[in-house]
Scaffold this active site. Structure first.
Site, PDB file in Angstrom:
ATOM      1  N   CYS A  28       0.854  -1.356   0.026  1.00 25.96           N
ATOM      2  CA  CYS A  28       0.026   0.107  -0.265  1.00 25.96           C
ATOM      3  C   CYS A  28       0.900   1.316   0.066  1.00 25.96           C
ATOM      4  O   CYS A  28       2.124   1.116  -0.169  1.00 25.96           O
ATOM      5  CB  CYS A  28      -0.950   0.053   1.296  1.00 25.96           C
ATOM      6  N   ARG A  34      -3.598  -0.653   5.246  1.00 22.47           N
ATOM      7  CA  ARG A  34      -3.897  -1.591   4.437  1.00 22.47           C
ATOM      8  C   ARG A  34      -3.036  -2.784   4.179  1.00 22.47           C
ATOM      9  O   ARG A  34      -3.718  -3.976   4.572  1.00 22.47           O
ATOM     10  CB  ARG A  34      -4.369  -1.115   2.939  1.00 22.47           C
ATOM     11  N   ASP A 147      -8.533   3.824   0.911  1.00 23.40           N
ATOM     12  CA  ASP A 147      -7.565   4.285   1.935  1.00 23.40           C
ATOM     13  C   ASP A 147      -8.343   4.985   3.028  1.00 23.40           C
ATOM     14  O   ASP A 147      -8.785   5.994   2.841  1.00 23.40           O
ATOM     15  CB  ASP A 147      -6.621   5.391   1.420  1.00 23.40           C
TER      16      ASP A 147
END
Ligand code: 4NP
Length: 179
Positions: A28, A34, A147
């Site tokens: 990420c 994440r 996100d």
């Protein structure tokens, strides 16, 4: 069936006689929300499938901002609510060697994917890069892992739910391609 024969022949851990696991890298931006969550959830799915030793995972970020940091406390709290614990991972940045160290490189969103593809030097390296969304359910509303960094608690819970499904599907996919 999501992996093609090239991806699945990348590791061949059970047939190469050396016991090398199939290696998956989640990517990420910061490696604090994440991708560490994907790594934790994927490892849980690997355990659940009894595939420990056959499949290995790591995670990293495209950016350097958070190198050495623990995952974001909001992500750890969301993981804890879902019953998962941090395994000790610290943030690190993607590097060229990762193209050789891993069989599959899985960016969480389109921006991460573009950044990694930009760093790839060969067609073989590019072919290792497959978006996380490939393992979303067919009816998923998301096209990428959103996100959650600038949002609230619900965004973190949503990422955990999305990744819980996708990482389990990924483990199944890898296992099916290796038998
Ligand atoms: P991640 O989330 O890429 O899922 O780890 C973010 C972490 C940090 C920032 C943005 C997103 N940041 O801007 O510092």
């Amino acid at each position: 069936m999501y992996l093609n024969s090239r991806n699945s022949s990348g590791g061949q851990p059970e047939t190469d006689g050396k016991g090398t696991p199939f290696r998956v890298l989640f990517v990420c931006l910061g490696n604090i929300c994440r991708s560490p969550a994907a790594e934790i959830l994927f490892n849980a799915a690997v355990q659940h499938a009894g595939a420990q030793g056959r499949i290995a995972a790591d995670s990293c970020g495209t950016a350097s901002y958070h190198i050495g940091s623990k995952p974001d406390s909001r992500m750890l709290a969301a993981l804890q609510r879902a019953g998962y614990a941090w395994g000790g991972h610290r943030a690190r940045q993607f590097c060229q060697a990762d193209f050789e160290q891993f069989d599959l490189i899985i960016p969480q969103d389109e921006s991460n994917r573009a950044d990694i593809l930009h760093l790839a030097r060969t067609a073989e390296q590019k072919a290792k890069v497959i978006p996380m969304s490939r393992w979303f359910p067919a009816d998923a509303a998301d096209r990428e892992v959103p996100d959650p960094y600038y949002g609230g608690e619900a965004g973190f819970d949503h990422v955990v739910q999305l990744l819980e499904h996708a990482t389990a599907a990924l483990v199944q996919d890898i296992e099916q391609h290796r038998h």
